[in-house]
Design a protein around this motif. Structure first.
Motif, PDB file in Angstrom:
ATOM      1  N   ALA A  64       0.840  -1.201   0.000  1.00  0.00           N
ATOM      2  CA  ALA A  64       0.000   0.000   0.000  1.00  0.00           C
ATOM      3  C   ALA A  64       0.873   1.249   0.000  1.00  0.00           C
ATOM      4  O   ALA A  64       2.044   1.208   0.386  1.00  0.00           O
ATOM      5  CB  ALA A  64      -0.926   0.000   1.215  1.00  0.00           C
ATOM      6  N   PHE A  65       0.289   2.365  -0.411  1.00  0.00           N
ATOM      7  CA  PHE A  65       1.055   3.607  -0.487  1.00  0.00           C
ATOM      8  C   PHE A  65       1.475   4.053   0.913  1.00  0.00           C
ATOM      9  O   PHE A  65       0.726   3.884   1.876  1.00  0.00           O
ATOM     10  CB  PHE A  65       0.217   4.690  -1.156  1.00  0.00           C
ATOM     11  CG  PHE A  65       1.030   5.829  -1.705  1.00  0.00           C
ATOM     12  CD1 PHE A  65       1.863   5.627  -2.790  1.00  0.00           C
ATOM     13  CD2 PHE A  65       0.974   7.083  -1.129  1.00  0.00           C
ATOM     14  CE1 PHE A  65       2.629   6.675  -3.306  1.00  0.00           C
ATOM     15  CE2 PHE A  65       1.723   8.131  -1.631  1.00  0.00           C
ATOM     16  CZ  PHE A  65       2.557   7.932  -2.717  1.00  0.00           C
ATOM     17  N   PRO A  66       2.671   4.630   1.053  1.00  0.00           N
ATOM     18  CA  PRO A  66       3.164   5.063   2.373  1.00  0.00           C
ATOM     19  C   PRO A  66       2.228   6.058   3.046  1.00  0.00           C
ATOM     20  O   PRO A  66       1.505   6.821   2.401  1.00  0.00           O
ATOM     21  CB  PRO A  66       4.507   5.716   2.039  1.00  0.00           C
ATOM     22  CG  PRO A  66       4.925   5.097   0.753  1.00  0.00           C
ATOM     23  CD  PRO A  66       3.659   4.850  -0.007  1.00  0.00           C
ATOM     24  N   ASP A 188      -2.379  14.416   6.650  1.00  0.00           N
ATOM     25  CA  ASP A 188      -3.381  15.057   5.795  1.00  0.00           C
ATOM     26  C   ASP A 188      -2.721  15.755   4.613  1.00  0.00           C
ATOM     27  O   ASP A 188      -3.215  15.715   3.477  1.00  0.00           O
ATOM     28  CB  ASP A 188      -4.198  16.059   6.602  1.00  0.00           C
ATOM     29  CG  ASP A 188      -5.176  15.385   7.558  1.00  0.00           C
ATOM     30  OD1 ASP A 188      -5.570  14.240   7.275  1.00  0.00           O
ATOM     31  OD2 ASP A 188      -5.532  15.994   8.575  1.00  0.00           O
ATOM     32  N   LYS A 189      -1.601  16.417   4.868  1.00  0.00           N
ATOM     33  CA  LYS A 189      -0.911  17.143   3.801  1.00  0.00           C
ATOM     34  C   LYS A 189      -0.252  16.180   2.811  1.00  0.00           C
ATOM     35  O   LYS A 189      -0.206  16.446   1.610  1.00  0.00           O
ATOM     36  CB  LYS A 189       0.101  18.107   4.414  1.00  0.00           C
ATOM     37  CG  LYS A 189      -0.586  19.240   5.160  1.00  0.00           C
ATOM     38  CD  LYS A 189       0.391  20.159   5.859  1.00  0.00           C
ATOM     39  CE  LYS A 189      -0.359  21.302   6.548  1.00  0.00           C
ATOM     40  NZ  LYS A 189       0.535  22.222   7.254  1.00  0.00           N
ATOM     41  N   TRP A 190       0.268  15.064   3.317  1.00  0.00           N
ATOM     42  CA  TRP A 190       0.827  14.031   2.440  1.00  0.00           C
ATOM     43  C   TRP A 190      -0.260  13.480   1.523  1.00  0.00           C
ATOM     44  O   TRP A 190      -0.057  13.288   0.321  1.00  0.00           O
ATOM     45  CB  TRP A 190       1.444  12.935   3.295  1.00  0.00           C
ATOM     46  CG  TRP A 190       1.939  11.736   2.551  1.00  0.00           C
ATOM     47  CD1 TRP A 190       1.407  10.474   2.577  1.00  0.00           C
ATOM     48  CD2 TRP A 190       3.089  11.647   1.688  1.00  0.00           C
ATOM     49  NE1 TRP A 190       2.145   9.616   1.790  1.00  0.00           N
ATOM     50  CE2 TRP A 190       3.177  10.317   1.237  1.00  0.00           C
ATOM     51  CE3 TRP A 190       4.040  12.569   1.264  1.00  0.00           C
ATOM     52  CZ2 TRP A 190       4.184   9.884   0.380  1.00  0.00           C
ATOM     53  CZ3 TRP A 190       5.048  12.142   0.405  1.00  0.00           C
ATOM     54  CH2 TRP A 190       5.099  10.809  -0.021  1.00  0.00           C
ATOM     55  N   ARG A 191      -1.446  13.242   2.084  1.00  0.00           N
ATOM     56  CA  ARG A 191      -2.556  12.754   1.275  1.00  0.00           C
ATOM     57  C   ARG A 191      -2.987  13.769   0.232  1.00  0.00           C
ATOM     58  O   ARG A 191      -3.416  13.411  -0.865  1.00  0.00           O
ATOM     59  CB  ARG A 191      -3.733  12.386   2.188  1.00  0.00           C
ATOM     60  CG  ARG A 191      -3.476  11.140   3.020  1.00  0.00           C
ATOM     61  CD  ARG A 191      -4.673  10.788   3.884  1.00  0.00           C
ATOM     62  NE  ARG A 191      -4.454   9.508   4.547  1.00  0.00           N
ATOM     63  CZ  ARG A 191      -5.374   8.566   4.701  1.00  0.00           C
ATOM     64  NH1 ARG A 191      -6.584   8.754   4.216  1.00  0.00           N
ATOM     65  NH2 ARG A 191      -5.084   7.447   5.316  1.00  0.00           N
ATOM     66  N   ALA A 192      -2.867  15.059   0.589  1.00  0.00           N
ATOM     67  CA  ALA A 192      -3.202  16.106  -0.381  1.00  0.00           C
ATOM     68  C   ALA A 192      -2.233  16.107  -1.558  1.00  0.00           C
ATOM     69  O   ALA A 192      -2.602  16.476  -2.671  1.00  0.00           O
ATOM     70  CB  ALA A 192      -3.196  17.471   0.310  1.00  0.00           C
ATOM     71  N   MET A 193      -0.991  15.677  -1.316  1.00  0.00           N
ATOM     72  CA  MET A 193      -0.010  15.597  -2.389  1.00  0.00           C
ATOM     73  C   MET A 193      -0.271  14.420  -3.314  1.00  0.00           C
ATOM     74  O   MET A 193       0.014  14.475  -4.503  1.00  0.00           O
ATOM     75  CB  MET A 193       1.410  15.467  -1.799  1.00  0.00           C
ATOM     76  CG  MET A 193       1.961  16.742  -1.208  1.00  0.00           C
ATOM     77  SD  MET A 193       3.552  16.473  -0.372  1.00  0.00           S
ATOM     78  CE  MET A 193       4.593  15.995  -1.760  1.00  0.00           C
ATOM     79  N   PHE A 197      -3.871   7.965  -4.502  1.00  0.00           N
ATOM     80  CA  PHE A 197      -3.525   6.745  -3.793  1.00  0.00           C
ATOM     81  C   PHE A 197      -4.325   6.531  -2.513  1.00  0.00           C
ATOM     82  O   PHE A 197      -4.215   5.485  -1.882  1.00  0.00           O
ATOM     83  CB  PHE A 197      -2.028   6.755  -3.430  1.00  0.00           C
ATOM     84  CG  PHE A 197      -1.127   6.499  -4.597  1.00  0.00           C
ATOM     85  CD1 PHE A 197      -0.849   5.199  -5.011  1.00  0.00           C
ATOM     86  CD2 PHE A 197      -0.566   7.541  -5.308  1.00  0.00           C
ATOM     87  CE1 PHE A 197      -0.025   4.956  -6.084  1.00  0.00           C
ATOM     88  CE2 PHE A 197       0.274   7.312  -6.381  1.00  0.00           C
ATOM     89  CZ  PHE A 197       0.532   6.007  -6.791  1.00  0.00           C
ATOM     90  N   PHE A 198      -5.144   7.526  -2.134  1.00  0.00           N
ATOM     91  CA  PHE A 198      -5.860   7.413  -0.861  1.00  0.00           C
ATOM     92  C   PHE A 198      -7.364   7.431  -1.006  1.00  0.00           C
ATOM     93  O   PHE A 198      -8.069   7.350  -0.007  1.00  0.00           O
ATOM     94  CB  PHE A 198      -5.410   8.550   0.074  1.00  0.00           C
ATOM     95  CG  PHE A 198      -3.991   8.402   0.537  1.00  0.00           C
ATOM     96  CD1 PHE A 198      -3.658   7.465   1.499  1.00  0.00           C
ATOM     97  CD2 PHE A 198      -2.990   9.171  -0.012  1.00  0.00           C
ATOM     98  CE1 PHE A 198      -2.347   7.312   1.922  1.00  0.00           C
ATOM     99  CE2 PHE A 198      -1.675   9.027   0.402  1.00  0.00           C
ATOM    100  CZ  PHE A 198      -1.355   8.088   1.382  1.00  0.00           C
ATOM    101  N   GLY A 200     -10.749   6.067  -1.025  1.00  0.00           N
ATOM    102  CA  GLY A 200     -11.341   4.811  -0.604  1.00  0.00           C
ATOM    103  C   GLY A 200     -10.397   3.901   0.130  1.00  0.00           C
ATOM    104  O   GLY A 200     -10.662   2.709   0.265  1.00  0.00           O
ATOM    105  N   SER A 201      -9.267   4.462   0.623  1.00  0.00           N
ATOM    106  CA  SER A 201      -8.274   3.623   1.304  1.00  0.00           C
ATOM    107  C   SER A 201      -8.390   3.757   2.801  1.00  0.00           C
ATOM    108  O   SER A 201      -8.725   4.825   3.333  1.00  0.00           O
ATOM    109  CB  SER A 201      -6.869   4.047   0.864  1.00  0.00           C
ATOM    110  OG  SER A 201      -5.888   3.375   1.635  1.00  0.00           O
ATOM    111  N   ASP A 202      -8.086   2.672   3.533  1.00  0.00           N
ATOM    112  CA  ASP A 202      -8.060   2.708   5.001  1.00  0.00           C
ATOM    113  C   ASP A 202      -6.640   2.801   5.518  1.00  0.00           C
ATOM    114  O   ASP A 202      -6.379   2.638   6.688  1.00  0.00           O
ATOM    115  CB  ASP A 202      -8.739   1.472   5.603  1.00  0.00           C
ATOM    116  CG  ASP A 202      -7.993   0.185   5.272  1.00  0.00           C
ATOM    117  OD1 ASP A 202      -7.095   0.222   4.398  1.00  0.00           O
ATOM    118  OD2 ASP A 202      -8.318  -0.861   5.863  1.00  0.00           O
ATOM    119  N   ALA A 203      -5.653   3.065   4.595  1.00  0.00           N
ATOM    120  CA  ALA A 203      -4.250   3.110   4.984  1.00  0.00           C
ATOM    121  C   ALA A 203      -3.994   4.272   5.924  1.00  0.00           C
ATOM    122  O   ALA A 203      -4.627   5.310   5.848  1.00  0.00           O
ATOM    123  CB  ALA A 203      -3.383   3.249   3.749  1.00  0.00           C
TER     124      ALA A 203
END
Length: 203
Positions: A64-66, A188-193, A197-198, A200-203
């Motif tokens: 899964a994505f980091p 949150d900011k990493w996910r915004a980048m 990859f996020f 629908g993900s529960d990572a």
């Protein structure tokens, strides 16, 4: 880590209060535009991510994505990496698989008394990932051990108080004197980048 405390500052030396909500500081918005432009100019990473040690005795896979990517300038990371900082990439431990070889562990106590284990190759001594007693579900990958590293753009710089004087974070990402009180804002900011990859993900 050898340093303690949660003092926080931006790279432009503007002191700001901590926020629990994922508010994007103007500096980070500018950084995010740059990071996305850099990301779009190169090949997007493909899952699973793969990597290993210098001698290839150990190979791993990440399904899964980091969760995050940050540069740590603490003196422990400088000593362990033999460089100015370490590029740390937390992932869910269940998403990490060792495909070949068996890492050896170096066990120690952190300054806070927490058990910390660094896993490395017993042949070439390359550090691969770390684990902490307080976060057993997380493995912090040394991002430089990935096969493909061109897409790596850290979302923050930690332990700036012990950073080498020539360290100049690109376009002023979020910076901390030591560590943040809460990593959720950085996540949150990493996910915004990397929104693709996020979804629908529960990572």
């Amino acid at each position: 880590m050898k340093h303690s405390g949660i003092a926080r500052r931006r790279c432009d030396c503007t002191n700001v209060s901590r926020r629990s909500e994922p508010t994007l500081h103007p500096n980070f918005r500018r950084y995010l535009v740059w990071a996305r432009k850099e990301r779009d100019s190169m090949t997007s990473p493909k899952l699973p991510l793969t990597g290993g040690c210098s001698c290839t005795a150990i190979r791993y896979e990440i399904q899964a994505f980091p969760l995050l990517l940050y540069a740590c300038n603490c003196t422990d990371c400088q000593t362990a990496s033999g460089s100015a900082f370490a590029l740390n990439m937390p992932v869910k431990r269940r998403h990490l698989s060792i495909l070949r070889g068996k890492p050896k562990g170096w066990h120690r106590k952190s300054a806070a008394g927490e058990q910390v284990t660094t896993w490395f190759c017993g042949d070439c001594a390359a550090p691969l990932y770390g684990e902490r007693e307080g976060r057993p579900d997380i493995a912090a990958i040394r991002a430089g051990t990935l096969d493909e590293t061109s897409w790596l753009v850290p979302v923050a710089q930690l332990f700036m108080k012990s950073a080498q004087p020539w360290i100049k974070p690109v376009l002023e990402p979020e910076c901390y004197e030591s560590t943040p009180a809460d990593f959720r804002t950085l996540i949150d900011k990493w996910r915004a980048m990397w929104p693709d990859f996020f979804r629908g993900s529960d990572a």
